[in-house]
Design a protein around this motif. Structure first.
Motif, PDB file in Angstrom:
ATOM      1  N   ARG A   1       2.655   6.414  -7.568  1.00 12.98           N
ATOM      2  CA  ARG A   1       3.030   7.453  -6.620  1.00 12.98           C
ATOM      3  C   ARG A   1       4.195   6.993  -5.749  1.00 12.98           C
ATOM      4  NH1 ARG A   1      -0.620  10.144  -1.837  1.00 12.98           N
ATOM      5  NH2 ARG A   1       1.066  11.398  -1.041  1.00 12.98           N
ATOM      6  N   GLN A   2       5.095   7.899  -5.475  1.00 16.84           N
ATOM      7  CA  GLN A   2       6.217   7.610  -4.584  1.00 16.84           C
ATOM      8  C   GLN A   2       5.831   8.018  -3.168  1.00 16.84           C
ATOM      9  OE1 GLN A   2       9.137   6.140  -5.430  1.00 16.84           O
ATOM     10  NE2 GLN A   2       8.287   5.852  -7.455  1.00 16.84           N
ATOM     11  N   TYR A   3       6.063   7.164  -2.213  1.00 18.58           N
ATOM     12  CA  TYR A   3       5.753   7.445  -0.822  1.00 18.58           C
ATOM     13  C   TYR A   3       7.041   7.657  -0.053  1.00 18.58           C
ATOM     14  CZ  TYR A   3       1.046   5.959  -1.879  1.00 18.58           C
ATOM     15  OH  TYR A   3      -0.200   5.871  -2.414  1.00 18.58           O
ATOM     16  N   SER A   4       7.008   8.610   0.875  1.00 21.58           N
ATOM     17  CA  SER A   4       8.196   8.905   1.668  1.00 21.58           C
ATOM     18  C   SER A   4       8.448   7.788   2.676  1.00 21.58           C
ATOM     19  CB  SER A   4       8.019  10.231   2.406  1.00 21.58           C
ATOM     20  OG  SER A   4       7.079  10.090   3.450  1.00 21.58           O
ATOM     21  N   ASN A   5       9.672   7.754   3.167  1.00 14.84           N
ATOM     22  CA  ASN A   5      10.014   6.768   4.190  1.00 14.84           C
ATOM     23  C   ASN A   5       9.197   6.991   5.458  1.00 14.84           C
ATOM     24  OD1 ASN A   5      11.862   5.460   2.583  1.00 14.84           O
ATOM     25  ND2 ASN A   5      13.575   6.682   3.291  1.00 14.84           N
ATOM     26  N   ASP A   6       8.800   8.239   5.732  1.00 15.35           N
ATOM     27  CA  ASP A   6       7.965   8.518   6.905  1.00 15.35           C
ATOM     28  C   ASP A   6       6.613   7.832   6.786  1.00 15.35           C
ATOM     29  OD1 ASP A   6       9.920  10.094   8.062  1.00 15.35           O
ATOM     30  OD2 ASP A   6       9.086  11.965   7.286  1.00 15.35           O
ATOM     31  N   ILE A   7       5.992   7.922   5.618  1.00 10.74           N
ATOM     32  CA  ILE A   7       4.686   7.286   5.393  1.00 10.74           C
ATOM     33  C   ILE A   7       4.814   5.778   5.560  1.00 10.74           C
ATOM     34  CG2 ILE A   7       2.925   6.793   3.649  1.00 10.74           C
ATOM     35  CD1 ILE A   7       2.580   9.582   4.398  1.00 10.74           C
ATOM     36  N   ILE A   8       5.844   5.205   4.969  1.00 11.93           N
ATOM     37  CA  ILE A   8       6.052   3.756   5.045  1.00 11.93           C
ATOM     38  C   ILE A   8       6.324   3.341   6.488  1.00 11.93           C
ATOM     39  CG2 ILE A   8       7.575   1.874   4.321  1.00 11.93           C
ATOM     40  CD1 ILE A   8       7.838   3.416   1.620  1.00 11.93           C
ATOM     41  N   GLY A   9       7.124   4.120   7.202  1.00 12.42           N
ATOM     42  CA  GLY A   9       7.406   3.827   8.607  1.00 12.42           C
ATOM     43  C   GLY A   9       6.159   3.891   9.466  1.00 12.42           C
ATOM     44  N   HIS A  10       5.327   4.904   9.233  1.00  9.56           N
ATOM     45  CA  HIS A  10       4.074   5.008   9.987  1.00  9.56           C
ATOM     46  C   HIS A  10       3.172   3.814   9.708  1.00  9.56           C
ATOM     47  CE1 HIS A  10       4.734   9.598  10.147  1.00  9.56           C
ATOM     48  NE2 HIS A  10       5.114   9.059  11.292  1.00  9.56           N
ATOM     49  N   LEU A  11       3.127   3.409   8.457  1.00 10.95           N
ATOM     50  CA  LEU A  11       2.302   2.251   8.102  1.00 10.95           C
ATOM     51  C   LEU A  11       2.784   1.003   8.823  1.00 10.95           C
ATOM     52  CD1 LEU A  11       0.093   0.857   6.527  1.00 10.95           C
ATOM     53  CD2 LEU A  11       1.652   0.700   4.593  1.00 10.95           C
TER      54      LEU A  11
ATOM     55  N   CYS B   1      -6.063   3.473   9.765  1.00 18.03           N
ATOM     56  CA  CYS B   1      -4.756   3.850   9.226  1.00 18.03           C
ATOM     57  C   CYS B   1      -4.920   4.873   8.107  1.00 18.03           C
ATOM     58  CB  CYS B   1      -4.021   2.628   8.689  1.00 18.03           C
ATOM     59  SG  CYS B   1      -3.483   1.459   9.937  1.00 18.03           S
ATOM     60  N   ALA B   2      -5.876   4.635   7.218  1.00 21.60           N
ATOM     61  CA  ALA B   2      -6.100   5.543   6.098  1.00 21.60           C
ATOM     62  C   ALA B   2      -6.451   6.946   6.597  1.00 21.60           C
ATOM     63  CB  ALA B   2      -7.197   5.004   5.188  1.00 21.60           C
ATOM     64  N   VAL B   3      -7.313   7.032   7.587  1.00 24.47           N
ATOM     65  CA  VAL B   3      -7.694   8.335   8.138  1.00 24.47           C
ATOM     66  C   VAL B   3      -6.497   9.009   8.793  1.00 24.47           C
ATOM     67  CG1 VAL B   3      -9.084   9.481   9.906  1.00 24.47           C
ATOM     68  CG2 VAL B   3     -10.123   7.753   8.434  1.00 24.47           C
ATOM     69  N   LEU B   4      -5.751   8.261   9.605  1.00 27.07           N
ATOM     70  CA  LEU B   4      -4.603   8.831  10.306  1.00 27.07           C
ATOM     71  C   LEU B   4      -3.512   9.301   9.351  1.00 27.07           C
ATOM     72  CD1 LEU B   4      -4.307   6.302  13.262  1.00 27.07           C
ATOM     73  CD2 LEU B   4      -5.028   8.689  13.403  1.00 27.07           C
ATOM     74  N   MET B   5      -3.392   8.626   8.218  1.00 31.92           N
ATOM     75  CA  MET B   5      -2.332   8.951   7.267  1.00 31.92           C
ATOM     76  C   MET B   5      -2.808   9.876   6.148  1.00 31.92           C
ATOM     77  SD  MET B   5      -0.565   5.192   7.162  1.00 31.92           S
ATOM     78  CE  MET B   5       0.711   5.640   6.014  1.00 31.92           C
ATOM     79  N   GLY B   6      -4.095  10.202   6.121  1.00 26.14           N
ATOM     80  CA  GLY B   6      -4.628  11.095   5.102  1.00 26.14           C
ATOM     81  C   GLY B   6      -4.649  10.485   3.716  1.00 26.14           C
ATOM     82  N   MET B   7      -4.935   9.191   3.652  1.00 27.55           N
ATOM     83  CA  MET B   7      -4.958   8.465   2.377  1.00 27.55           C
ATOM     84  C   MET B   7      -6.326   7.832   2.184  1.00 27.55           C
ATOM     85  SD  MET B   7      -1.351   6.398   2.786  1.00 27.55           S
ATOM     86  CE  MET B   7      -1.330   5.763   1.128  1.00 27.55           C
ATOM     87  N   SER B   8      -6.633   7.509   0.926  1.00 25.11           N
ATOM     88  CA  SER B   8      -7.844   6.733   0.679  1.00 25.11           C
ATOM     89  C   SER B   8      -7.566   5.281   1.062  1.00 25.11           C
ATOM     90  CB  SER B   8      -8.256   6.816  -0.793  1.00 25.11           C
ATOM     91  OG  SER B   8      -7.336   6.125  -1.605  1.00 25.11           O
ATOM     92  N   ILE B   9      -8.626   4.542   1.326  1.00 22.88           N
ATOM     93  CA  ILE B   9      -8.474   3.139   1.707  1.00 22.88           C
ATOM     94  C   ILE B   9      -7.861   2.340   0.564  1.00 22.88           C
ATOM     95  CG2 ILE B   9      -9.733   1.053   2.381  1.00 22.88           C
ATOM     96  CD1 ILE B   9     -11.717   2.929   3.812  1.00 22.88           C
ATOM     97  N   SER B  10      -8.258   2.638  -0.669  1.00 22.80           N
ATOM     98  CA  SER B  10      -7.708   1.893  -1.800  1.00 22.80           C
ATOM     99  C   SER B  10      -6.221   2.192  -1.998  1.00 22.80           C
ATOM    100  CB  SER B  10      -8.491   2.182  -3.081  1.00 22.80           C
ATOM    101  OG  SER B  10      -8.413   3.547  -3.417  1.00 22.80           O
ATOM    102  N   ALA B  11      -5.807   3.441  -1.817  1.00 21.86           N
ATOM    103  CA  ALA B  11      -4.382   3.783  -1.938  1.00 21.86           C
ATOM    104  C   ALA B  11      -3.575   3.088  -0.854  1.00 21.86           C
ATOM    105  CB  ALA B  11      -4.185   5.294  -1.860  1.00 21.86           C
ATOM    106  N   LEU B  12      -4.120   3.030   0.343  1.00 23.42           N
ATOM    107  CA  LEU B  12      -3.436   2.361   1.444  1.00 23.42           C
ATOM    108  C   LEU B  12      -3.316   0.858   1.177  1.00 23.42           C
ATOM    109  CD1 LEU B  12      -2.181   2.615   4.294  1.00 23.42           C
ATOM    110  CD2 LEU B  12      -4.443   2.064   5.172  1.00 23.42           C
TER     111      LEU B  12
END
Length: 64
Positions: A2-12, A25-36
């Protein structure tokens, strides 16, 4: 892969720098823990040029 936007990477980066837990972080970003975790691991390799885990990524980001 999966390609992640620069916004997602910046937030991380900001969340890791502030010491937020991976689950939070996973909850705030709307991602699963494994994807994060996979994203953090890939970013570690891309940013630092060496393989490493998600926790190592967080530690290095906090030191920047």
């Amino acid at each position: 892969m999966r390609q992640y936007s620069n916004d997602i990477i910046g937030h991380l980066h900001w969340l890791a720098a502030y010491g937020k837990a991976a689950t939070e972080c996973a909850v705030l970003m709307g991602m699963s823990i494994s994807a994060l975790s996979n994203l953090r691991k890939r970013l570690h390799s891309r940013m630092f040029g060496i393989s490493g885990g998600a926790r190592e990524f967080d530690e290095k980001i906090r030191l920047l």
